[in-house]
Write a protein that holds these residues in place. Structure first.
Motif, PDB file in Angstrom:
ATOM      1  N   ASP A 208       0.863  -1.186   0.000  1.00 19.80           N
ATOM      2  CA  ASP A 208       0.000   0.000   0.000  1.00 19.80           C
ATOM      3  C   ASP A 208       0.902   1.239   0.000  1.00 19.80           C
ATOM      4  O   ASP A 208       1.811   1.360   0.831  1.00 19.80           O
ATOM      5  CB  ASP A 208      -0.892  -0.010   1.254  1.00 19.80           C
ATOM      6  CG  ASP A 208      -1.777   1.210   1.311  1.00 19.80           C
ATOM      7  OD1 ASP A 208      -2.878   1.164   0.739  1.00 19.80           O
ATOM      8  OD2 ASP A 208      -1.369   2.226   1.913  1.00 19.80           O
ATOM      9  N   HIS A 209       0.648   2.153  -0.924  1.00 20.27           N
ATOM     10  CA  HIS A 209       1.498   3.336  -1.115  1.00 20.27           C
ATOM     11  C   HIS A 209       1.621   4.183   0.160  1.00 20.27           C
ATOM     12  O   HIS A 209       2.717   4.636   0.500  1.00 20.27           O
ATOM     13  CB  HIS A 209       0.910   4.165  -2.260  1.00 20.27           C
ATOM     14  CG  HIS A 209       1.677   5.390  -2.589  1.00 20.27           C
ATOM     15  ND1 HIS A 209       2.728   5.401  -3.483  1.00 20.27           N
ATOM     16  CD2 HIS A 209       1.564   6.666  -2.140  1.00 20.27           C
ATOM     17  CE1 HIS A 209       3.221   6.624  -3.571  1.00 20.27           C
ATOM     18  NE2 HIS A 209       2.534   7.425  -2.769  1.00 20.27           N
ATOM     19  N   MET A 210       0.493   4.379   0.861  1.00 22.59           N
ATOM     20  CA  MET A 210       0.529   5.243   2.045  1.00 22.59           C
ATOM     21  C   MET A 210       1.277   4.570   3.203  1.00 22.59           C
ATOM     22  O   MET A 210       2.019   5.226   3.939  1.00 22.59           O
ATOM     23  CB  MET A 210      -0.889   5.655   2.473  1.00 22.59           C
ATOM     24  CG  MET A 210      -1.627   6.487   1.440  1.00 22.59           C
ATOM     25  SD  MET A 210      -0.652   7.840   0.760  1.00 22.59           S
ATOM     26  CE  MET A 210      -0.464   8.884   2.199  1.00 22.59           C
TER      27      MET A 210
ATOM     28  N   ALA B  59       3.632   2.463   2.766  1.00 28.54           N
ATOM     29  CA  ALA B  59       5.043   2.474   2.344  1.00 28.54           C
ATOM     30  C   ALA B  59       5.704   3.815   2.671  1.00 28.54           C
ATOM     31  O   ALA B  59       6.872   3.851   3.088  1.00 28.54           O
ATOM     32  CB  ALA B  59       5.137   2.179   0.853  1.00 28.54           C
ATOM     33  N   HIS B  60       4.951   4.937   2.494  1.00 30.71           N
ATOM     34  CA  HIS B  60       5.519   6.255   2.864  1.00 30.71           C
ATOM     35  C   HIS B  60       5.999   6.201   4.325  1.00 30.71           C
ATOM     36  O   HIS B  60       7.071   6.709   4.656  1.00 30.71           O
ATOM     37  CB  HIS B  60       4.455   7.347   2.727  1.00 30.71           C
ATOM     38  CG  HIS B  60       4.457   8.028   1.383  1.00 30.71           C
ATOM     39  ND1 HIS B  60       5.567   8.649   0.862  1.00 30.71           N
ATOM     40  CD2 HIS B  60       3.473   8.210   0.468  1.00 30.71           C
ATOM     41  CE1 HIS B  60       5.274   9.172  -0.320  1.00 30.71           C
ATOM     42  NE2 HIS B  60       4.015   8.914  -0.585  1.00 30.71           N
ATOM     43  N   ILE B  61       5.194   5.598   5.192  1.00 30.44           N
ATOM     44  CA  ILE B  61       5.536   5.527   6.626  1.00 30.44           C
ATOM     45  C   ILE B  61       6.751   4.617   6.843  1.00 30.44           C
ATOM     46  O   ILE B  61       7.685   4.957   7.577  1.00 30.44           O
ATOM     47  CB  ILE B  61       4.329   5.005   7.439  1.00 30.44           C
ATOM     48  CG1 ILE B  61       3.161   5.985   7.323  1.00 30.44           C
ATOM     49  CG2 ILE B  61       4.719   4.759   8.892  1.00 30.44           C
ATOM     50  CD1 ILE B  61       1.849   5.495   7.907  1.00 30.44           C
TER      51      ILE B  61
ATOM     52  N   VAL C  91       1.534  12.998   4.929  1.00 34.02           N
ATOM     53  CA  VAL C  91       1.004  14.130   4.163  1.00 34.02           C
ATOM     54  C   VAL C  91       1.516  14.092   2.730  1.00 34.02           C
ATOM     55  O   VAL C  91       2.715  14.237   2.491  1.00 34.02           O
ATOM     56  CB  VAL C  91       1.391  15.477   4.832  1.00 34.02           C
ATOM     57  CG1 VAL C  91       0.331  15.940   5.801  1.00 34.02           C
ATOM     58  CG2 VAL C  91       2.738  15.414   5.532  1.00 34.02           C
ATOM     59  N   SER C  92       0.578  13.903   1.799  1.00 29.46           N
ATOM     60  CA  SER C  92       1.001  13.810   0.396  1.00 29.46           C
ATOM     61  C   SER C  92       0.055  14.620  -0.483  1.00 29.46           C
ATOM     62  O   SER C  92      -0.753  15.401   0.026  1.00 29.46           O
ATOM     63  CB  SER C  92       1.010  12.343  -0.031  1.00 29.46           C
ATOM     64  OG  SER C  92      -0.311  11.875  -0.126  1.00 29.46           O
ATOM     65  N   GLY C  93       0.147  14.400  -1.795  1.00 28.61           N
ATOM     66  CA  GLY C  93      -0.706  15.140  -2.718  1.00 28.61           C
ATOM     67  C   GLY C  93      -2.156  14.675  -2.671  1.00 28.61           C
ATOM     68  O   GLY C  93      -3.057  15.429  -2.988  1.00 28.61           O
TER      69      GLY C  93
ATOM     70  N   THR D  23       9.131  12.236  -1.112  1.00 29.00           N
ATOM     71  CA  THR D  23       8.232  12.163  -2.272  1.00 29.00           C
ATOM     72  C   THR D  23       8.280  10.729  -2.843  1.00 29.00           C
ATOM     73  O   THR D  23       9.087   9.907  -2.407  1.00 29.00           O
ATOM     74  CB  THR D  23       8.645  13.199  -3.343  1.00 29.00           C
ATOM     75  OG1 THR D  23      10.043  13.126  -3.510  1.00 29.00           O
ATOM     76  CG2 THR D  23       8.272  14.597  -2.925  1.00 29.00           C
ATOM     77  N   ASP D  24       7.406  10.460  -3.819  1.00 32.46           N
ATOM     78  CA  ASP D  24       7.229   9.085  -4.287  1.00 32.46           C
ATOM     79  C   ASP D  24       8.530   8.447  -4.773  1.00 32.46           C
ATOM     80  O   ASP D  24       9.252   9.022  -5.594  1.00 32.46           O
ATOM     81  CB  ASP D  24       6.173   9.065  -5.398  1.00 32.46           C
ATOM     82  CG  ASP D  24       4.797   9.386  -4.840  1.00 32.46           C
ATOM     83  OD1 ASP D  24       4.656   9.414  -3.594  1.00 32.46           O
ATOM     84  OD2 ASP D  24       3.876   9.592  -5.641  1.00 32.46           O
ATOM     85  N   ASN D  25       8.800   7.249  -4.267  1.00 32.87           N
ATOM     86  CA  ASN D  25      10.017   6.519  -4.633  1.00 32.87           C
ATOM     87  C   ASN D  25       9.776   5.030  -4.416  1.00 32.87           C
ATOM     88  O   ASN D  25       8.900   4.642  -3.632  1.00 32.87           O
ATOM     89  CB  ASN D  25      11.193   7.008  -3.775  1.00 32.87           C
ATOM     90  CG  ASN D  25      11.014   6.652  -2.310  1.00 32.87           C
ATOM     91  OD1 ASN D  25      11.424   5.581  -1.873  1.00 32.87           O
ATOM     92  ND2 ASN D  25      10.367   7.524  -1.531  1.00 32.87           N
TER      93      ASN D  25
HETATM   94 ZN    ZN Z   1       3.061   9.388  -2.315  1.00 29.81          ZN
END
Ligand code: ZN
Ligand code: KG4
Length: 339
Positions: A110-112, A114-116, A139-141, A306-308
């Motif tokens: 899950d993208h969110m 993964a950010h964490i 906090v993202s776009g 940011t997204d990676n």
């Molecule tokens: Zn993102």
């Protein structure tokens, strides 16, 4: 155990591939899509096409930079959602095919989340790692959430935006000021020269730990419209002060609920994640609160905000350890609630 995980990210307008040796980043290649700039926002159809063009060269570069042959890979992790469906389909189809061809496990992430989990990436820079449970302001776009993180596989969203995301607030405010997309980094840059207390905008009243940013956008829009009626050079003359004031408003909204969440849960391990966590003002506000509240604060390295794909690979690594693999039948989801 040594696991080489290939991560694939294609949820929005960045095509990214990364190779990890357990949690250590061996490569993290990101192809940004310039094609959207002239449209002032991401055009989904163009994003899918650009992912299709970028995906093979990006994966190839990630393997080369990591100095890893594809036959050495232990698993392929990819972003299943949330994001733009057409974009997600490119990354997920590639990941499925690659894993099948190599005969290695496929892992959906899950993208969110993964950010964490980017906080657990390791590389040449030494950074402290949060202890469980911790709170993460993500906090993202497309999202704004306060997440209670019990473990890599147990996360609970305890607050979220009821309308726009914080990144969207930055981007929409930037658009009103005539700044190019994405506006967040531009506002951040210009804000450094401005007076954050020059203008003030209305703050939302939302119960509990939830957020709202649509009222702020409207308040900025009406304020600028009225000022332009009196002086058409208003934005030009006051650009830095406007950026600094808008940034302060967004940060102040974000921080109030984060402080409340820390007080309500008694959790003092506080992290930030997502594209907006690159913001200088937000990073400084977290550090100020660290002193005032006695928090242990965790601020990600800029390249992991940011997204990676490194964040996707580390999220995959935790699932790999548990043998939590995905089937070929899974389809992407546009919204987190659609999982
Ligand atoms: Zn993102
Ligand atoms: O996490 P991300 O790369 O993509 C999504 O998952 O949405 O976040 C992108 C968002 C955009 O809204 C962008 O304007 C914002 O993050 N952003 C920033 C900064 N860098 C990126 N906002 C404020 N200040 C920054 N320095």
């Amino acid at each position: 155990m040594c696991a080489y995980i290939l991560g694939i990210e294609s949820s929005c307008d960045e095509t990214s591939a990364a190779v990890l040796d357990n949690t250590r980043v061996l490569s993290n290649i990101i192809a940004n899509q310039q094609v959207h700039e002239k449209f002032g926002g991401v055009v989904p159809e163009l994003a899918s096409r650009a992912h299709q063009q970028n995906i093979i060269p990006v994966v190839d570069s990630a393997l080369k930079e990591a100095n890893i042959d594809k036959k050495q890979l232990s698993a392929v992790a990819y972003t299943r959602g949330p994001g733009l469906l057409g974009s997600l389909l490119v990354g997920s189809s590639f990941a499925k095919t690659f894993a099948l061809a190599l005969g290695i496990p496929l892992i959906e992430t899950d993208h969110m989340e993964a950010h964490i989990l980017a906080h657990f990436l390791t590389d040449e820079t030494v950074r402290p790692v949060p202890r469980f449970p911790f709170l993460c302001l993500t906090v993202s776009g497309g999202h704004t959430q306060i997440v209670l993180v019990h473990s890599p596989s147990d996360m609970k969203i305890i607050g979220k935006t009821i309308d726009d995301a914080a990144g969207e607030a930055f981007d929409k405010a930037a658009k009103i000021l005539g700044l190019p997309y994405p506006g967040g980094p531009m506002i951040d840059k210009l804000a450094k020269e401005g007076n954050p207390n020059r203008f003030s905008f209305s703050e939302p009243v939302v119960p509990g730990l939830d957020y709202s940013f649509s009222g702020l956008k409207t308040s900025i829009l009406y304020f600028i419209r009225d000022q332009l009626k009196q002086d058409e050079t208003f934005i030009e003359k006051n650009k830095a002060d406007l950026c600094a004031s808008i940034q302060l408003s967004i940060i102040s909204i974000l921080m109030k609920k984060l402080v409340l969440a820390s007080k309500q849960t008694g959790i003092m391990q506080i992290a930030i994640a997502g594209g907006v966590s690159a913001n200088t003002g937000l990073r400084n506000a977290i550090l100020r609160n660290k002193e005032e509240m006695g928090w242990d604060a965790f601020i990600p390295k800029i390249s992991y905000t940011t997204d990676n794909a490194a964040m996707i690979a580390v999220s995959g690594y935790f699932k790999f350890l548990k043998g939590n693999f995905a089937g070929q039948h899974l389809t992407p989801y546009a919204r987190q609630s659609g999982r």
